[in-house]
Design an enzyme around this catalytic site. Structure first.
Site, mmCIF file in Angstrom:
data_model
loop_
_atom_site.group_PDB
_atom_site.id
_atom_site.type_symbol
_atom_site.label_atom_id
_atom_site.label_comp_id
_atom_site.label_asym_id
_atom_site.label_seq_id
_atom_site.Cartn_x
_atom_site.Cartn_y
_atom_site.Cartn_z
ATOM 1 N N ARG A 36 115.326 86.640 38.903
ATOM 2 C CA ARG A 36 115.439 86.513 40.250
ATOM 3 C C ARG A 36 117.081 86.466 40.746
ATOM 4 N NH1 ARG A 36 110.183 83.406 42.545
ATOM 5 N NH2 ARG A 36 108.694 85.424 42.681
ATOM 6 N N LYS A 200 89.711 88.650 44.670
ATOM 7 C CA LYS A 200 88.735 88.795 45.877
ATOM 8 C C LYS A 200 88.967 90.027 46.684
ATOM 9 C CE LYS A 200 88.372 83.938 47.081
ATOM 10 N NZ LYS A 200 89.299 82.785 48.106
ATOM 11 N N GLY A 352 103.213 89.888 41.600
ATOM 12 C CA GLY A 352 102.105 88.938 41.094
ATOM 13 C C GLY A 352 101.753 89.077 39.670
ATOM 14 N N GLY A 375 102.938 88.573 47.590
ATOM 15 C CA GLY A 375 102.402 88.617 49.024
ATOM 16 C C GLY A 375 103.065 89.937 49.987
HETATM 17 P P1 AMP Z 1 94.519 88.020 42.563
HETATM 18 O O1 AMP Z 1 95.458 86.940 42.845
HETATM 19 O O2 AMP Z 1 93.624 88.151 43.727
HETATM 20 O O3 AMP Z 1 95.273 88.908 42.254
HETATM 21 O O4 AMP Z 1 93.574 87.558 41.480
HETATM 22 C C1 AMP Z 1 94.018 87.240 40.167
HETATM 23 C C2 AMP Z 1 93.118 86.585 39.547
HETATM 24 O O5 AMP Z 1 91.908 87.352 39.414
HETATM 25 C C3 AMP Z 1 93.336 86.173 38.117
HETATM 26 O O6 AMP Z 1 93.666 84.962 37.654
HETATM 27 C C4 AMP Z 1 92.353 86.773 37.103
HETATM 28 O O7 AMP Z 1 91.744 85.924 35.954
HETATM 29 C C5 AMP Z 1 91.100 86.925 38.155
HETATM 30 N N1 AMP Z 1 89.848 87.877 37.862
HETATM 31 C C6 AMP Z 1 90.345 89.067 37.523
HETATM 32 N N2 AMP Z 1 89.123 89.532 37.392
HETATM 33 C C7 AMP Z 1 88.121 88.730 37.111
HETATM 34 C C8 AMP Z 1 86.871 88.908 36.906
HETATM 35 N N3 AMP Z 1 86.214 89.528 36.461
HETATM 36 N N4 AMP Z 1 86.017 87.380 37.121
HETATM 37 C C9 AMP Z 1 86.932 86.361 37.546
HETATM 38 N N5 AMP Z 1 88.204 86.343 37.851
HETATM 39 C C10 AMP Z 1 88.753 87.508 37.530
#
Ligand code: AMP
Length: 395
Positions: A36, A200, A352, A375
Site C-alpha cells: 500500500r 454469502k 480482498g 469493500g
Molecule cells: P467473501 O468475504 O464473501 O468474499 O467470502 C470469502 C470466504 O468465503 C472465504 O473465507 C472462503 O473460505 C469462504 N467460502 C468460499 N467458498 C465456500 C464454501 N463452499 N463453503 C464455505 N465457505 C466458503
C-alpha cells in the site's frame, strides 16, 4: 473519468492534503507488507516534483478514537523517507499545535505525515469541526485512498464535502481504479464475464443485480452458489446456504434469463463430511448428499468456467470459488486465477480474497488491474457512488 485528477490542476507551491491508504500490517514496529505504501508513491512523487507542500494523512487499524502506540504511523514516515530519498517529517498529532506548526513550516517539495486519523473518533464520525481543523492551511485536497473511498469520513470526504477545501481531486491510484473499473462497466470489450464467489449471496445482491445489466456471462462459485443451486431444486446437503435468500436467487436466475445473460453455476462440487481440510472428501455431480458440504467446485465446473474465461475480452473477479484457506479445497480458486493469468482479456480483480489468491500464486503482474479496495470495489461494481469520489471536482 469525469473527476479531476492532480494532473488537471496547478499544485506548485500549494499545500496539498493527501488522503492515502497506509493501513499496512505492522508487527513489533516493523512493516510486514509495503504494497500500500508503494501504491501511494506515484502521487506523492508527482506532487513533490511539482513543488507542492505535501501533507499526508491515513488511518491504520482500528484504534477506536483513542491514542494507541500500536497504531502509530511513525514507522511509515521512516519507510517513506527511504522510498522518496528525502526526509519525511512526522507530526505526532493530527490537528494539534504540532501539526499546525509543521504544516506552516513546509517548503515546496516537503512531505509531512500526520499521525493516525483514527486516534480521533471525529474522523469516522465525519465531524464538521474536525474537518475544518484538518483543512486549516490546506489549498488542495487529494484523495488517493480507494480502500476507504466508500466511507464518508472526515479525511475521505468531509473536508471537501463541507466545502472547507474547494479544490478536490483524485490521486493516480483512485484515477486508475475509476478508469479501469468504470471503463469495464460502462464500455466493456465483449464478451464480458463476471465471476463472483465467496461466502454469502446477501453481501453481493446489489453487485449481482447491477452486473446482470452489463455482462454477457455471470459465473457464480463459492458458498454463494449453493443458495442458487437450492433455488434450482437441488439438494445442497450441509453446504453453507442462505435459506431466506432462495427466493431472491430464483428471481436473479429469472432476471438473467430475461437479460439473456449466460448464468453459470457449479456442475459438480468437491464435498466433505466436515468443515476441515482433512475431512473425508469426494466429488459429486448434481445433488449433494445429506451430511456433506460443498467446499470447492469440481473438475467439470473448472473446465466450464475456464472455457468461458478463455473466450472473454473483459473479466471481473470477486470472491473465492471455495474454502481456499484449506489446501484441499483451493483447486477451484487457483484454476480461476490461472485461467485469468492466461487470457488476453482485460482482467480486473476486485480486491480482498481474490486479490490475495492472485498475488500468492504469483499471477499479480499478469492481471490488468488488482483493486486496492475490497469493500470499495464491491460498492463500485454495485453501481453506487462512493463518497470519496463524489466529493471530488468534476472535469
Ligand atoms: P467473501 O468475504 O464473501 O468474499 O467470502 C470469502 C470466504 O468465503 C472465504 O473465507 C472462503 O473460505 C469462504 N467460502 C468460499 N467458498 C465456500 C464454501 N463452499 N463453503 C464455505 N465457505 C466458503
Amino acid at each position: 473519468m469525469n473527476k479531476k485528477s492532480v494532473k488537471d490542476i496547478d499544485v506548485t507551491g500549494k499545500t496539498c492534503l493527501v488522503r492515502v491508504d497506509f493501513n499496512v500490517p505492522i508487527k513489533d514496529g516493523v512493516i510486514t507488507d509495503t504494497t500500500r505504501i508503494e501504491g501511494a508513491i506515484p502521487t506523492i512523487k508527482y506532487l513533490v516534483d511539482k513543488g507542492a507542500k505535501v501533507v499526508l494523512c491515513s488511518h491504520l487499524g482500528r484504534p477506536k478514537g483513542e491514542f494507541n502506540l500500536k497504531y502509530t504511523l511513525k514507522p511509515i514516515s521512516d519507510k517513506l523517507s527511504e522510498y522518496l530519498g528525502k526526509t519525511v517529517k512526522f507530526s505526532s498529532d493530527v490537528i494539534g499545535a504540532e501539526a499546525k506548526k509543521a504544516k506552516a513550516e513546509l517548503k515546496n517539495g516537503d512531505v509531512l505525515l500526520l499521525e493516525n486519523l483514527r486516534f480521533h473518533k471525529e474522523e469516522e464520525g465525519n465531524d464538521k469541526e474536525f474537518c475544518k481543523a484538518l483543512s486549516e492551511g490546506i489549498d488542495v485536497y487529494v484523495n488517493d485512498a480507494f480502500g476507504t473511498a466508500h466511507r464518508a469520513h472526515a479525511s475521505t470526504a468531509g473536508v471537501a464535502q463541507y466545502g472547507f477545501v474547494k479544490t478536490a481531486v483524485a490521486g493516480f491510484l483512485i484515477e486508475k481504479e475509476l478508469s479501469v473499473m468504470g471503463g469495464a462497466l460502462e464500455n466493456p470489450k465483449r464478451p464480458f464475464v463476471a465471476i463472483l464467489g465467496g461466502a454469502k449471496v446477501s453481501d453481493k445482491i446489489g453487485v449481482i443485480n447491477n452486473l446482470l445489466e452489463k455482462v454477457d456471462t455471470l459465473i457464480i462459485g463459492g458458498a454463494m452458489a449453493y443458495t442458487f443451486l437450492k433455488a434450482q431444486g437441488k439438494n445442497v446437503g450441509a453446504s453453507l446456504c442462505e435459506n431466506d435468500k432462495v427466493e431472491l436467487a430464483t428471481e436473479l436466475i429469472n432476471k438473467a434469463k430475461i437479460k439473456k445473460v449466460n448464468f453459470l453455476l457449479p456442475l459438480d462440487n468437491k464435498i466433505a463430511d466436515a468443515f476441515s481440510n482433512d475431512a473425508n472428501q469426494k466429488t459429486v455431480e448434481g445433488n449433494i448428499p445429506d451430511g456433506w458440504q460443498g467446499l470447492d467446485i469440481g473438475p467439470k465446473t473448472i473446465a466450464a468456467f475456464t472455457e468461458a474465461i478463455k473466450d472473454a475480452k473483459t473479466v471481473i473477479w470477486n470472491g473465492p470459488m471455495g474454502v481456499f484457506e484449506f489446501e484441499n479445497f483451493a483447486t477451484g480458486t487457483k484454476a480461476v486465477a490461472e485461467a485469468l493469468s492466461k487470457t488476453k482479456a482485460t482482467t480486473i480483480i476486485g480486491g480482498g480474497d481474490s486479490a490475495a489468491a492472485v498475488t500468492q500464486l504469483g499471477y499479480a503482474d499478469k492481471m490488468t488491474h488488482i483493486s486496492t479496495g475490497g469493500g470499495a470495489s464491491l460498492e463500485f461494481l454495485e453501481g453506487l457512488e462512493l463518497p470519496g469520489v463524489a466529493c471530488l471536482n468534476e472535469k
